[in-house]
Design an enzyme around this catalytic site. Structure first.
Site, PDB file in Angstrom:
ATOM      1  N   GLY A 217       0.790  -1.221   0.000  1.00  0.00           N
ATOM      2  CA  GLY A 217       0.000   0.000   0.000  1.00  0.00           C
ATOM      3  C   GLY A 217       0.822   1.269   0.000  1.00  0.00           C
ATOM      4  O   GLY A 217       1.837   1.399  -0.702  1.00  0.00           O
ATOM      5  N   ILE A 218       0.381   2.239   0.809  1.00  0.00           N
ATOM      6  CA  ILE A 218       1.040   3.540   0.872  1.00  0.00           C
ATOM      7  C   ILE A 218       2.499   3.386   1.293  1.00  0.00           C
ATOM      8  O   ILE A 218       3.398   3.994   0.710  1.00  0.00           O
ATOM      9  CB  ILE A 218       0.300   4.474   1.852  1.00  0.00           C
TER      10      ILE A 218
ATOM     11  N   ASP B 280       6.664  -4.462   8.862  1.00  0.00           N
ATOM     12  CA  ASP B 280       5.269  -4.721   8.524  1.00  0.00           C
ATOM     13  C   ASP B 280       4.793  -5.921   9.327  1.00  0.00           C
ATOM     14  O   ASP B 280       5.580  -6.831   9.625  1.00  0.00           O
ATOM     15  CB  ASP B 280       5.117  -5.002   7.026  1.00  0.00           C
TER      16      ASP B 280
ATOM     17  N   VAL C 275       3.457  -2.981  14.804  1.00  0.00           N
ATOM     18  CA  VAL C 275       3.765  -1.684  15.421  1.00  0.00           C
ATOM     19  C   VAL C 275       3.175  -1.526  16.810  1.00  0.00           C
ATOM     20  O   VAL C 275       3.565  -0.621  17.549  1.00  0.00           O
ATOM     21  CB  VAL C 275       3.295  -0.497  14.535  1.00  0.00           C
TER      22      VAL C 275
ATOM     23  N   ASN D 100       3.707   5.352   9.434  1.00  0.00           N
ATOM     24  CA  ASN D 100       2.668   5.209   8.421  1.00  0.00           C
ATOM     25  C   ASN D 100       1.629   4.140   8.740  1.00  0.00           C
ATOM     26  O   ASN D 100       0.562   4.110   8.128  1.00  0.00           O
ATOM     27  CB  ASN D 100       3.356   4.883   7.083  1.00  0.00           C
TER      28      ASN D 100
ATOM     29  N   GLY E  80      -1.356   1.849   9.789  1.00  0.00           N
ATOM     30  CA  GLY E  80      -2.741   2.146  10.158  1.00  0.00           C
ATOM     31  C   GLY E  80      -3.686   1.084   9.639  1.00  0.00           C
ATOM     32  O   GLY E  80      -3.372   0.364   8.690  1.00  0.00           O
TER      33      GLY E  80
ATOM     34  N   SER F   2      -5.178  11.302   8.181  1.00  0.00           N
ATOM     35  CA  SER F   2      -6.255  11.083   7.212  1.00  0.00           C
ATOM     36  C   SER F   2      -7.124  12.324   7.205  1.00  0.00           C
ATOM     37  O   SER F   2      -7.098  13.113   8.155  1.00  0.00           O
ATOM     38  CB  SER F   2      -7.089   9.861   7.632  1.00  0.00           C
TER      39      SER F   2
ATOM     40  N   TYR G  22     -11.584   5.107  14.088  1.00  0.00           N
ATOM     41  CA  TYR G  22     -10.607   5.561  13.106  1.00  0.00           C
ATOM     42  C   TYR G  22     -10.440   7.076  13.183  1.00  0.00           C
ATOM     43  O   TYR G  22      -9.312   7.590  13.215  1.00  0.00           O
ATOM     44  CB  TYR G  22     -11.075   5.149  11.707  1.00  0.00           C
TER      45      TYR G  22
ATOM     46  N   LYS H 100      -7.041   9.129  14.233  1.00  0.00           N
ATOM     47  CA  LYS H 100      -6.400  10.030  13.277  1.00  0.00           C
ATOM     48  C   LYS H 100      -6.372  11.469  13.788  1.00  0.00           C
ATOM     49  O   LYS H 100      -5.442  12.227  13.480  1.00  0.00           O
ATOM     50  CB  LYS H 100      -7.108   9.927  11.925  1.00  0.00           C
TER      51      LYS H 100
END
Length: 254
Positions: A14-15, A34, A57, A83, A85, A136, A149, A153
Site C-alpha cells: 500500500g502507501i 510490517d 507496530v 505510516n 494504520g 487522514s 478511526y 487520526k
C-alpha cells in the site's frame, strides 16, 4: 552508503511500499517493518538492499528489536514515516465491539507513539531529522460510522503538533500527511465494511467519495509520495508542525 536513511512502518504494501519505492528511486537507504510476514518476504526478495523486518507496530518488543537493528546498522536515521494504520470497524458507536475499537486505535495511534518515541531520541541526539506521520482527512473532520478511526487520526494530528514543539529546538521537523480516499486494496476493504454497515451499494459509496471532493478524483499513492519527498527536500527546510491534506480538497463527509 549514500543517500538519506529512511524508515517506514507498514512499508511492505500500500502507501508504505509506495513511499519506500519512491525514496529508494531517489537513492535513499530504506528500512521497513510490517505485520504481514508474507509481504515482508516479498519485499526482501525484490529489494535485498532494504532492511525489512516482520514487526507489529503495537508490539513493543517487536518494535524495539526492529528499531535496534536499524540503529545498529545505520547509527541514526534521517526520515521516519510513521505510516502504519488500519481502517477499523464501521458502524454506530453503540454497536461497536470494544476489542475492535482498541485494535484500531492501537495500530493507528499507539504504533505511532512507539515509532516516534525512538525517532525522537535518535534525532534529538543527532540534532537533525524529519518525522512524517500519516493521518487522514478523518483527522480533520467528524466521520460518521467510523468513530475509532477518526479518534485515532485526530490523535495523530495532536501528536504531530506536540512533537514539532518538543523537537524543534533540536532541528527536528515533524509534519503530518492527511490522505483522502486512496486507490488500492485498503480502500476497497473500507468500502466493503461501510457497505455492510449501512446497506449502501459499494459503487454508490465509491461515487460518494469522489463527489465530496473539489477535484472529483481519488488520490494515488504517488500523490502521497510526492508530498513526502517534498517534505524531505531542502525546499521544505522550514516546514514543521503542518497538517497537509492530499485529498483533492474535501468539501463534505459522504
Amino acid at each position: 552508503m549514500s543517500g538519506r536513511r529512511v524508515l517506514i512502518t507498514a512499508g511492505a504494501s500500500g502507501i508504505g511500499l509506495g513511499l519506500a519505492k519512491r525514496f529508494a528511486a531517489e537513492g535513499d537507504q530504506l528500512a521497513i517493518c510490517d505485520a504481514d510476514g508474507d509481504a515482508i518476504a516479498q519485499v526482501k526478495a525484490g529489494h535485498p538492499d532494504f532492511i525489512a523486518h516482520h514487526a507489529d507496530v503495537t508490539d513493543e518488543a517487536q518494535m524495539d528489536a526492529f528499531l535496534a537493528q536499524v540503529e545498529d546498522v545505520w547509527g541514526g536515521v534521517d526520515v521516519v514515516c510513521a505510516n502504519a494504520g488500519i481502517g477499523g470497524p464501521a458502524g454506530r458507536i453503540e454497536d461497536l465491539d470494544y476489542g475492535a475499537w482498541r485494535d484500531c486505535v492501537g495500530v493507528n495511534l499507539f504504533g505511532a507513539f512507539l515509532t516516534c518515541r525512538w525517532a525522537a531520541r535518535v534525532m534529538r541526539a543527532q540534532k537533525s531529522g524529519l518525522i512524517i506521520l500519516t493521518s487522514s482527512t478523518a483527522g480533520l473532520f467528524g466521520y460518521p460510522l467510523r468513530s475509532p478511526y477518526a479518534a485515532a487520526k485526530w490523535g495523530i494530528v495532536g501528536l504531530t503538533k506536540t512533537l514539532a514543539m518538543e523537537l524543534g529546538g533540536a532541528n527536528v521537523r515533524v509534519n503530518c500527511i492527511c490522505p483522502g480516499a486512496v486507490e488500492g486494496d485498503r480502500m476497497e476493504r473500507v468500502l466493503a465494511n461501510e457497505s455492510a454497515a449501512t446497506g449502501t451499494p459499494i459503487e454508490d459509496l465509491r461515487a460518494a467519495y469522489v463527489d465530496c471532493t473539489s477535484l472529483k478524483s481519488w488520490v494515488s499513492v504517488d500523490d502521497l509520495a510526492d508530498m513526502a519527498l517534498f517534505l524531505a527536500s531542502p525546499a521544505a527546510s522550514k516546514v514543521s508542525g503542518q497538517i497537509l491534506a492530499v485529498d483533492g480538497h474535501t468539501e463534505s463527509i459522504n
